[in-house]
Design a protein around this motif. Structure first.
Motif, PDB file in Angstrom:
ATOM      1  N   LEU A 177       1.324   6.356   3.500  1.00 45.40           N
ATOM      2  CA  LEU A 177       0.604   7.630   3.499  1.00 45.40           C
ATOM      3  C   LEU A 177       1.540   8.781   3.798  1.00 45.40           C
TER       4      LEU A 177
ATOM      5  N   ASN B 143      -9.107  -1.077  18.547  1.00 43.55           N
ATOM      6  CA  ASN B 143      -9.345   0.204  17.868  1.00 43.55           C
ATOM      7  C   ASN B 143     -10.804   0.640  17.908  1.00 43.55           C
TER       8      ASN B 143
ATOM      9  N   GLU C 214       0.879  -1.159   0.000  1.00 44.20           N
ATOM     10  CA  GLU C 214       0.000   0.000   0.000  1.00 44.20           C
ATOM     11  C   GLU C 214       0.919   1.211   0.000  1.00 44.20           C
TER      12      GLU C 214
ATOM     13  N   THR D  40     -13.832  -1.304   5.070  1.00 40.63           N
ATOM     14  CA  THR D  40     -12.609  -2.095   4.940  1.00 40.63           C
ATOM     15  C   THR D  40     -11.757  -2.021   6.216  1.00 40.63           C
ATOM     16  N   PHE D  41     -12.228  -1.294   7.191  1.00 30.58           N
ATOM     17  CA  PHE D  41     -11.479  -1.187   8.447  1.00 30.58           C
ATOM     18  C   PHE D  41     -11.958  -2.273   9.408  1.00 30.58           C
ATOM     19  N   VAL D  42     -11.066  -3.143   9.797  1.00 28.04           N
ATOM     20  CA  VAL D  42     -11.440  -4.227  10.715  1.00 28.04           C
ATOM     21  C   VAL D  42     -11.332  -3.693  12.147  1.00 28.04           C
TER      22      VAL D  42
ATOM     23  N   TYR E  45      -9.861   2.954   1.437  1.00 29.64           N
ATOM     24  CA  TYR E  45      -9.827   3.115   2.891  1.00 29.64           C
ATOM     25  C   TYR E  45     -11.169   3.649   3.379  1.00 29.64           C
TER      26      TYR E  45
ATOM     27  N   ILE F  28      -7.955  -9.502   9.111  1.00 31.58           N
ATOM     28  CA  ILE F  28      -7.382  -8.617   8.081  1.00 31.58           C
ATOM     29  C   ILE F  28      -6.794  -9.461   6.951  1.00 31.58           C
TER      30      ILE F  28
ATOM     31  N   GLU G 117       0.271  -6.521   6.140  1.00 32.86           N
ATOM     32  CA  GLU G 117      -0.132  -6.457   4.736  1.00 32.86           C
ATOM     33  C   GLU G 117       1.069  -6.669   3.810  1.00 32.86           C
TER      34      GLU G 117
ATOM     35  N   LEU H 178      -1.214   1.393  12.276  1.00 36.09           N
ATOM     36  CA  LEU H 178      -2.373   0.749  12.903  1.00 36.09           C
ATOM     37  C   LEU H 178      -3.711   1.292  12.412  1.00 36.09           C
ATOM     38  N   GLY H 179      -3.684   2.092  11.361  1.00 33.93           N
ATOM     39  CA  GLY H 179      -4.953   2.477  10.749  1.00 33.93           C
ATOM     40  C   GLY H 179      -5.463   3.866  11.088  1.00 33.93           C
ATOM     41  N   LYS H 180      -4.614   4.709  11.672  1.00 35.91           N
ATOM     42  CA  LYS H 180      -5.081   6.065  12.005  1.00 35.91           C
ATOM     43  C   LYS H 180      -5.421   6.829  10.718  1.00 35.91           C
ATOM     44  N   THR H 181      -4.487   6.767   9.771  1.00 39.29           N
ATOM     45  CA  THR H 181      -4.717   7.500   8.526  1.00 39.29           C
ATOM     46  C   THR H 181      -5.864   6.860   7.746  1.00 39.29           C
ATOM     47  N   HIS H 182      -5.974   5.553   7.839  1.00 40.79           N
ATOM     48  CA  HIS H 182      -7.087   4.854   7.184  1.00 40.79           C
ATOM     49  C   HIS H 182      -8.418   5.475   7.655  1.00 40.79           C
TER      50      HIS H 182
ATOM     51  N   SER I 274       2.638   3.486  14.865  1.00 42.42           N
ATOM     52  CA  SER I 274       2.611   3.503  13.400  1.00 42.42           C
ATOM     53  C   SER I 274       1.954   2.255  12.797  1.00 42.42           C
TER      54      SER I 274
HETATM   55  N1  ATP Z   1      -7.940  -2.188  11.420  1.00 44.61           N
HETATM   56  C1  ATP Z   1      -7.559  -2.199  10.136  1.00 44.61           C
HETATM   57  N2  ATP Z   1      -8.307  -2.791   9.198  1.00 44.61           N
HETATM   58  C2  ATP Z   1      -7.915  -2.833   7.913  1.00 44.61           C
HETATM   59  N3  ATP Z   1      -6.773  -2.290   7.467  1.00 44.61           N
HETATM   60  C3  ATP Z   1      -5.987  -1.677   8.359  1.00 44.61           C
HETATM   61  C4  ATP Z   1      -6.334  -1.599   9.733  1.00 44.61           C
HETATM   62  N4  ATP Z   1      -5.364  -0.948  10.389  1.00 44.61           N
HETATM   63  C5  ATP Z   1      -4.464  -0.615   9.471  1.00 44.61           C
HETATM   64  N5  ATP Z   1      -4.826  -1.039   8.250  1.00 44.61           N
HETATM   65  C6  ATP Z   1      -4.075  -0.898   7.004  1.00 44.61           C
HETATM   66  O1  ATP Z   1      -2.694  -0.809   7.362  1.00 44.61           O
HETATM   67  C7  ATP Z   1      -2.031   0.124   6.550  1.00 44.61           C
HETATM   68  C8  ATP Z   1      -1.408   1.188   7.425  1.00 44.61           C
HETATM   69  O2  ATP Z   1      -2.448   1.963   8.026  1.00 44.61           O
HETATM   70  P1  ATP Z   1      -2.328   3.543   8.247  1.00 44.61           P
HETATM   71  O3  ATP Z   1      -1.450   4.155   7.221  1.00 44.61           O
HETATM   72  O4  ATP Z   1      -3.691   4.089   8.394  1.00 44.61           O
HETATM   73  O5  ATP Z   1      -1.565   3.539   9.618  1.00 44.61           O
HETATM   74  P2  ATP Z   1      -1.183   4.779  10.565  1.00 44.61           P
HETATM   75  O6  ATP Z   1      -1.616   4.399  11.928  1.00 44.61           O
HETATM   76  O7  ATP Z   1      -1.710   6.052  10.009  1.00 44.61           O
HETATM   77  O8  ATP Z   1       0.395   4.738  10.478  1.00 44.61           O
HETATM   78  P3  ATP Z   1       1.428   5.960  10.503  1.00 44.61           P
HETATM   79  O9  ATP Z   1       1.359   6.529  11.886  1.00 44.61           O
HETATM   80  O10 ATP Z   1       2.734   5.300  10.219  1.00 44.61           O
HETATM   81  O11 ATP Z   1       0.989   6.920   9.451  1.00 44.61           O
HETATM   82  C9  ATP Z   1      -3.075   0.669   5.598  1.00 44.61           C
HETATM   83  O12 ATP Z   1      -3.010  -0.074   4.409  1.00 44.61           O
HETATM   84  C10 ATP Z   1      -4.377   0.394   6.300  1.00 44.61           C
HETATM   85  O13 ATP Z   1      -5.449   0.231   5.386  1.00 44.61           O
END
Ligand code: ATP
Length: 531
Positions: A169, A203, A166, A196-198, A192, A367, A399, A238-242, A236
């Motif tokens: 971001l 979380n 992916e 699609t967010f599990v 995103y 996931i 992933e 863990l899906g915050k940006t998602h 990092s």
């Molecule tokens: N709970 C979830 N369900 C599905 N996909 C997830 C989940 N958590 C993370 N992902 C996927 O993992 C990848 C990283 O997520 P994301 O970029 O949102 O993380 P982040 O917490 O913003 O990290 P960073 O702090 O490094 O920016 C993305 O492809 C996102 O879709």
């Protein structure tokens, strides 16, 4: 004062003054003991220990001290069984075009728990009653919703392995990201979404809060300023940006007329510096202060940027005054952001601060399964188990491992099996890590966990306190090592391999029905993983 009574008054105070947290405290946190100087509380979810300590403990101490009429400390004890997971399959929001779904609560309501009795209302004298969050908010009704149709199966382009990852971001740093309506190209990733967010224990608060905030786009009357700003924090990957993308996608789908701006803190800072240098501050301000939703990623970087602090503060104030939403992400809580001045810290913390923790094993499995399903690939259960039990601190890495496996299988034209996965992922999951996992090691670990002697476990005695560990040890050997039933029959000194077969089925059934068995198996698996 009795500590239950004290806690009821604390809940009452939170309900009146920080109502966005009321449900979470009343459903998930319980007083467990009290001394002259300390109240001990225990949340029923391990991640809440971190959240309370990081975000709310100081405030709790003030509240408790005021009610008790003397200085009191609050200690947050971990739940007795911190290993029992209860993840949920993702529940997608509505796909309806016209009607938008009803709002979600700020925090999850565990399905299996009844609310505590309503606290005795004894407001503190100097606390004005504020617009309380509805006391009886039902969990979102997703019953009639269907998941999105799976996309066409596309095998990855094996010529370019990197493209399988992916896009980070962080790659978009320096680019202003806005919903489709306003700017081209549209870097909001349409994949995103909330669907699609599990989500699960790790979380849930962040997911529910992000979803509830997104829904205010279609239900402005339901807008709850107690969730503004929404501050999502966690490590990092863990899906915050998602979740930020999901909010943008949701608004774009259901209310495209709203103006939504999604930027990284870096972009904000660069644009600001640019505006100062080029004397275009009015344009900058017009852009940032006339929004319905401002989403800022990675605000921890604001801490080191002196030039931006004043502008952020003023931007925030203006948006708040207009009751516009601000959603931020960070890798730490506002109070942990170095050099962030107090007024910004308190601004950032003034709404809902929602944690995201590393996923547990089940979430990782879901996931992986969803990724495989989307690509039309059947991922054997033992492979899912292997990856999920080794890579579970960062979803991005999870992933990455999945993508690598799929690519290798495609290149080598070999099916994905456990031994193939071990070989393909040997860089991510070193085979030689720690002590080798063997039948003996599993038996020893189970014996240690249950405090039973090995000779008893391998003997013929049938008391329940021996039979259960014996069956769990058999189940774990079968599932973790994939040994055959006849091999396990010999290892466990049984006459017939059907005993092992029965044990494995029994444990599987018990795990499905009985949370205690499930928790025990998970706890032992964790011990095995950390060998
Ligand atoms: N709970 C979830 N369900 C599905 N996909 C997830 C989940 N958590 C993370 N992902 C996927 O993992 C990848 C990283 O997520 P994301 O970029 O949102 O993380 P982040 O917490 O913003 O990290 P960073 O702090 O490094 O920016 C993305 O492809 C996102 O879709």
């Amino acid at each position: 004062m009795d500590f239950f009574l004290l806690w009821e008054q604390v809940l009452d105070y939170i309900n009146k003054n920080d109502s966005q947290y009321y449900q979470m405290f009343s459903y998930n946190v319980f007083p467990t003991s009290m001394t002259d100087t300390t109240l001990v509380i225990t949340p029923n979810k391990p991640y809440l220990v971190r959240w309370i300590n990081g975000v709310y403990r100081e405030k709790l101490e003030q509240i408790v001290s005021r009610i008790a009429g003397k200085p009191m400390k609050v200690e947050v004890a971990p739940p007795p069984d911190s290993t029992a997971p209860s993840p949920q399959m993702p529940v997608p929001p509505a796909q309806k075009e016209a009607a938008a779904p009803s709002p979600a609560p700020a925090v999850p309501l565990p399905e299996d728990e009844e609310p505590l009795p309503t606290p005795v209302p004894q407001p503190l004298p100097e606390t004005p009653a504020t617009d309380p969050f509805p006391k009886e908010v039902a969990p979102p009704d997703f019953s009639n919703l269907k998941p999105k149709t799976a996309d066409q199966v596309t095998l990855p382009d094996i010529r370019n392995y990197e493209s399988l990852h992916e896009p980070s971001l962080f790659d978009t740093l320096g680019t202003t990201v806005e919903t489709k309506k306003n700017f081209q190209p549209n870097p909001v990733n349409e994949e995103y979404t909330f669907e699609t967010f599990v989500h699960g224990n790790c979380n849930e608060i962040a997911y529910q809060a992000a979803y509830a905030v997104a829904q205010t786009a279609t239900n402005p009357n339901q807008a709850d300023q107690k969730m503004n700003p929404l501050f999502i924090y966690g490590p990092s990957g863990l899906g915050k940006t998602h979740l930020l993308h999901a909010i943008c996608n949701y608004i774009h789908t259901y209310k495209p007329s709203l103006s939504v701006l999604f930027v990284s803190s870096e972009t904000f800072t660069n644009e600001l510096i640019d505006a100062i240098q080029n004397h275009t501050m009015p344009k900058f301000r017009a852009k940032y202060r006339n929004l319905d939703f401002l989403l800022i990623d990675d605000v921890q970087f604001f801490g080191s940027k002196d030039s931006t602090k004043m502008e952020i503060f003023n931007t925030f104030n203006e948006l708040f005054d207009k009751k516009k939403y601000i959603i931020m992400t960070s890798d730490r809580t506002p109070s942990d952001i170095d050099k962030l001045e107090d007024r910004l810290q308190s601004r950032f913390s003034s709404g809902l601060v929602a944690p995201i923790s590393p996923p547990d094993y089940e979430i990782c499995c879901i996931i992986l399964q969803k990724r495989a399903e989307k690509m039309g690939i059947t991922l054997p259960k033992d492979v899912v188990d292997y990856i999920a039990s080794h890579i579970n601190t960062n979803v991005r890495e999870l992933e990455g491992a999945f993508n690598k496996l799929v690519t290798f299988s495609h290149i080598k034209k070999e099916p994905i099996t456990l031994s193939f996965a071990r070989e393909a992922l040997k860089d991510q999951i070193p085979i030689e890590s720690g002590q080798e996992l063997t039948v003996d090691f599993i038996i020893d670990t189970v014996c240690k966990y249950y405090g039973v002697k090995k000779e008893k476990l391998l003997g013929n005695g049938r008391p329940k306190r021996i039979v259960i560990p014996r069956q769990i040890a058999m189940y774990l050997c079968r599932n973790e090592l994939h040994e055959s039933y006849p091999t396990l029959r010999d290892c466990f000194k049984r006459k017939d391999h059907s005993t092992v077969l029965y044990a494995c089925e029994r444990v599987e059934n018990d795990m499905a029905k009985d949370p205690q068995t499930r928790a025990a198996v998970e706890a032992i698996k964790k011990l095995l993983r950390n060998r």
